[in-house]
Design an enzyme around this catalytic site. Sequence first.
Site, PDB file in Angstrom:
ATOM      1  N   THR A 191       0.817  -1.193   0.000  1.00  0.00           N
ATOM      2  CA  THR A 191       0.000   0.000   0.000  1.00  0.00           C
ATOM      3  C   THR A 191       0.849   1.239   0.000  1.00  0.00           C
ATOM      4  O   THR A 191       2.053   1.193   0.124  1.00  0.00           O
ATOM      5  CB  THR A 191      -0.875   0.027   1.258  1.00  0.00           C
ATOM      6  OG1 THR A 191      -0.014   0.152   2.388  1.00  0.00           O
ATOM      7  CG2 THR A 191      -1.694  -1.220   1.393  1.00  0.00           C
ATOM      8  N   MET A 221       1.211  -7.893   6.333  1.00  0.00           N
ATOM      9  CA  MET A 221       0.358  -7.386   5.268  1.00  0.00           C
ATOM     10  C   MET A 221       1.115  -6.469   4.315  1.00  0.00           C
ATOM     11  O   MET A 221       0.885  -6.488   3.103  1.00  0.00           O
ATOM     12  CB  MET A 221      -0.818  -6.623   5.878  1.00  0.00           C
ATOM     13  CG  MET A 221      -1.884  -7.510   6.503  1.00  0.00           C
ATOM     14  SD  MET A 221      -2.771  -8.486   5.271  1.00  0.00           S
ATOM     15  CE  MET A 221      -3.614  -7.184   4.381  1.00  0.00           C
ATOM     16  N   GLU A 222       1.998  -5.655   4.860  1.00  0.00           N
ATOM     17  CA  GLU A 222       2.654  -4.646   4.031  1.00  0.00           C
ATOM     18  C   GLU A 222       3.755  -5.214   3.145  1.00  0.00           C
ATOM     19  O   GLU A 222       3.808  -4.900   1.956  1.00  0.00           O
ATOM     20  CB  GLU A 222       3.216  -3.532   4.919  1.00  0.00           C
ATOM     21  CG  GLU A 222       2.153  -2.673   5.584  1.00  0.00           C
ATOM     22  CD  GLU A 222       1.299  -1.894   4.594  1.00  0.00           C
ATOM     23  OE1 GLU A 222       1.771  -1.623   3.481  1.00  0.00           O
ATOM     24  OE2 GLU A 222       0.154  -1.569   4.944  1.00  0.00           O
ATOM     25  N   THR A 223       4.642  -6.030   3.711  1.00  0.00           N
ATOM     26  CA  THR A 223       5.779  -6.507   2.910  1.00  0.00           C
ATOM     27  C   THR A 223       6.097  -7.976   3.128  1.00  0.00           C
ATOM     28  O   THR A 223       7.184  -8.427   2.778  1.00  0.00           O
ATOM     29  CB  THR A 223       7.057  -5.692   3.223  1.00  0.00           C
ATOM     30  OG1 THR A 223       7.427  -5.915   4.601  1.00  0.00           O
ATOM     31  CG2 THR A 223       6.840  -4.207   2.992  1.00  0.00           C
ATOM     32  N   TYR A 263      -8.707  -4.402   5.015  1.00  0.00           N
ATOM     33  CA  TYR A 263      -7.300  -4.370   5.413  1.00  0.00           C
ATOM     34  C   TYR A 263      -7.171  -4.446   6.930  1.00  0.00           C
ATOM     35  O   TYR A 263      -6.379  -5.237   7.456  1.00  0.00           O
ATOM     36  CB  TYR A 263      -6.636  -3.096   4.889  1.00  0.00           C
ATOM     37  CG  TYR A 263      -5.216  -2.923   5.385  1.00  0.00           C
ATOM     38  CD1 TYR A 263      -4.149  -3.464   4.687  1.00  0.00           C
ATOM     39  CD2 TYR A 263      -4.952  -2.221   6.567  1.00  0.00           C
ATOM     40  CE1 TYR A 263      -2.847  -3.323   5.139  1.00  0.00           C
ATOM     41  CE2 TYR A 263      -3.655  -2.078   7.035  1.00  0.00           C
ATOM     42  CZ  TYR A 263      -2.608  -2.625   6.319  1.00  0.00           C
ATOM     43  OH  TYR A 263      -1.325  -2.493   6.791  1.00  0.00           O
TER      44      TYR A 263
END
Length: 411
Positions: free
Chosen positions: A21, A140-142, A322
């Site tokens: 994101t 979730m991010e990376t 999310y």
Amino acid sequence: MRLSVIAASVLISLAPALAQTTGSINASGAHARSNAQATPASASFDVFVQRLWPQAQARGISRATFDLAFRGVTPDASIVALTKKQSEFSAPIWNYLENAVGGSRIQRGREAAAENASVLAQVEARYGVPKEVVLGVWGMETNYGSFKGSKDVIRSLATLASIRYRGDFFRDELLTALELIEKGHVERSELKGSWAGAMGHTQFMPSSYMKYAVDWTGDGHADIWTSSSDAIASTANYLKGYGWVPGLPWGMEVTLPQGFDHRLDKASFSSFSSAGVRRADGGRLPSSGEGRLFYPAGHTGPVMLLTANFDVIKKYNSSDAYAMAVGHLGDRIAGRAAIQGNWPTKAPRLDMAATRDLQNRLKALGLYNHDADGRIGTGTREAVRRYQISAGEIADGYPTPALLTKLRGKR
């Protein structure tokens, strides 16, 4: 409210990082309409850069830093298409959650927890944010740092700013990125990240780095790119800064009794308990505090009881899907149960065009005052809920084709 966008490659494969994101965006212009029409030509991009200089100078940016930042920078032709891909708002939530906790993500999260156990424990003690929530964001991010993005942040932000995607938001982030260089927080070469300018293990935007980045290791540099310790502490600091309430869960799955009055929406946990609401895992509701019911796929699917900490997670990304994925992934890493309710996977769903039609009809009834963007968010759910109450229907806030048909029949 924070809005995010998803890279097309991630939308297609949902791996290795589900989100990628525009990390930790919290823009006051969250509902600004996108003015992006096409990738800027080099000439118009050059004009944009020239016009940016006085604004940069007003922020204390030197000409040397400005010229260094934009040396050889051209518009990125791949970025505009990526702004149109937002799986948090378009994919069925059960698919989104399945990818959030599917594959090896839970196991990788537990390995990351073991590898960073000491730092996570110390960070939790200092900031009051549970380690599993920080791990949920990181995953979730990376995917725990496995895909942090390798695009030039200055180029990405300049491309988005030059087409005025989300108004002035990306221009302001670009100016802040220049400040980071000017003030010696980062080297120009360090500014690598996602296509939307988010950086590091947990995808901080430049403004979030400026406000919340933490030098946990004490080496004089808050290194969210290569130091998992600094990134973990920075993420907890971010969530604390937006009001995380220590000791309060983000939410929990619940079951409702037969004949439950769905008009009961937000109340104390004791009131929900008195109304027969129970945790799906058999545990007790918290003894104090309040929550609100959330029906991510309508009253026939799983039912969640959310708290103010769910809204704090949404400061990282304004999508309900999310925030629920972060919380649920963290729960699974911590060994808690999977969601038990059955998702209505076969039920018909509204597409974006139909959702826009529904939003416009709700707006005509005075129930919805946002843009008809075709995305089902908090505003749409609340408008649907208000209409359902007025129509004597089960007030779950979930828009369906049947509801749209009923609205189309109104005169």
